[in-house]
Scaffold this active site. Sequence first.
Site, short mmCIF file in Angstrom:
data_model
loop_
_atom_site.label_atom_id
_atom_site.label_comp_id
_atom_site.label_asym_id
_atom_site.label_seq_id
_atom_site.Cartn_x
_atom_site.Cartn_y
_atom_site.Cartn_z
N ASP A 1 0.81 -1.23 0.00
CA ASP A 1 0.00 0.00 0.00
C ASP A 1 0.85 1.27 0.00
O ASP A 1 0.31 2.37 0.22
CB ASP A 1 -0.92 0.00 1.24
CG ASP A 1 -2.14 -0.89 1.04
OD1 ASP A 1 -2.84 -0.71 0.02
OD2 ASP A 1 -2.39 -1.76 1.90
N ASP B 1 -1.03 8.67 4.03
CA ASP B 1 -1.37 8.13 5.35
C ASP B 1 -0.21 8.15 6.34
O ASP B 1 -0.42 7.93 7.53
CB ASP B 1 -1.92 6.70 5.19
CG ASP B 1 -3.25 6.71 4.48
OD1 ASP B 1 -4.08 7.58 4.81
OD2 ASP B 1 -3.46 5.88 3.58
N ARG C 1 0.86 -1.69 7.36
CA ARG C 1 1.38 -0.43 6.84
C ARG C 1 2.33 0.28 7.81
O ARG C 1 2.87 1.35 7.49
CB ARG C 1 0.21 0.49 6.46
CG ARG C 1 -0.72 -0.14 5.42
CD ARG C 1 -1.63 0.87 4.77
NE ARG C 1 -0.85 1.90 4.10
CZ ARG C 1 -1.36 3.02 3.61
NH1 ARG C 1 -2.64 3.26 3.72
NH2 ARG C 1 -0.58 3.92 3.02
N ARG D 1 -9.24 3.15 11.34
CA ARG D 1 -7.78 3.30 11.30
C ARG D 1 -7.25 4.29 12.35
O ARG D 1 -6.15 4.11 12.88
CB ARG D 1 -7.35 3.79 9.91
CG ARG D 1 -7.70 2.84 8.78
CD ARG D 1 -6.85 1.58 8.82
NE ARG D 1 -7.22 0.66 7.76
CZ ARG D 1 -6.74 0.73 6.52
NH1 ARG D 1 -5.88 1.66 6.18
NH2 ARG D 1 -7.13 -0.17 5.62
N HIS E 1 -11.79 6.49 5.19
CA HIS E 1 -11.20 7.61 5.93
C HIS E 1 -12.15 8.82 5.90
O HIS E 1 -13.01 8.90 5.02
CB HIS E 1 -9.88 8.04 5.27
CG HIS E 1 -8.75 7.07 5.45
ND1 HIS E 1 -8.05 6.55 4.39
CD2 HIS E 1 -8.17 6.57 6.57
CE1 HIS E 1 -7.09 5.75 4.85
NE2 HIS E 1 -7.15 5.73 6.16
N CYS F 1 -4.80 10.46 -1.39
CA CYS F 1 -3.92 9.43 -0.79
C CYS F 1 -2.57 9.33 -1.47
O CYS F 1 -1.62 8.86 -0.87
CB CYS F 1 -4.54 8.04 -0.89
SG CYS F 1 -6.28 7.97 -0.97
C1 CIR Z 1 -5.46 0.99 2.71
O1 CIR Z 1 -6.44 0.27 2.91
O2 CIR Z 1 -4.77 1.43 3.62
C2 CIR Z 1 -5.09 1.32 1.28
N1 CIR Z 1 -5.42 0.22 0.43
C3 CIR Z 1 -5.81 2.55 0.82
C4 CIR Z 1 -5.41 3.78 1.57
C5 CIR Z 1 -6.10 5.01 1.08
N2 CIR Z 1 -5.56 6.16 1.72
C6 CIR Z 1 -6.20 7.30 1.88
O3 CIR Z 1 -7.39 7.40 1.60
N3 CIR Z 1 -5.54 8.30 2.45
#
Ligand code: CIR
Length: 258
Positions: A62, A68, A87, A133, A166, A253
């Site tokens: 990711d 993030d 992550r 999260r 999010h 993201c």
């Molecule tokens: C996750 O699930 O962490 C990643 N596949 C997607 C993260 C998306 N990030 C964001 O919206 N800031």
Amino acid sequence: MTAFTRAIVRPPAANFAQGLTSVDLGMPDVALALEQHAQYCAALEQCGLALTRLPADARFADSTFVEDTAIITDRCAILTRPGAGSRAGEVAAIEPIVRTHFSRIHRIAAPGTLDGGDVCQVDAHFFIGISERTNAEGARQLAGFLAQAGFTSTTVDIRGVSGILHLKSGISYLGDKRLVVIDALADRPEFSDHAIVRIDAEENYAANFLRINESVIVSAGFPRFEACVRGFGYPLIALDMSEFRKMDGALSCLSLRF
Ligand code: CIR
């Protein structure tokens, strides 16, 4: 509105399709994701940003979702502690580049967790989502660091709001006091001081967009929201985000902007 001059990006790695996702849109095509990422980078440059392009990092499937891992403002930088265990190592991988720009860096500590996707800056105020999260302790720590820098913040509990990972899957700041919000969040008292631009339920994914300097970058395929943004007079760039959407990702993201 914050003026942006730089952004940090990282392309998807070969194992991008092994990342986390909660949606059932099929496996992403990594070659197409790379093309879409290249177009995304070109759009940021078109908006005047100088890019720091990190190499793909297959240790973390990711890792293209760099947003993030850190909160970067014009006054301070905070390294996060992502809520998904897979992550966690992404933060150490982003830290050296954040350090080249900021000498004093805060970090979210256990038991706090925080994903940058849950943090929405609205001028000198921050909305911090409490989500699957980001926990209350992570939000509390971030609010403290932001307050030290002279920012205000409020939390918004999005647990139980279906279809958003999010906070910024459901709200984004268009600038000029206009907050764009999905229907499911539009009546929240936390937003009552703002001019709300509602997103229709069928266009929920469009709620994550980027206002970069004069322009607005939107996801392609949401004609009502596009017309709305054009109606306000902002120059608009629409990008195909199909492969990132399959992995719960959207426009914000993919970069850290400052
Ligand atoms: C996750 O699930 O962490 C990643 N596949 C997607 C993260 C998306 N990030 C964001 O919206 N800031």
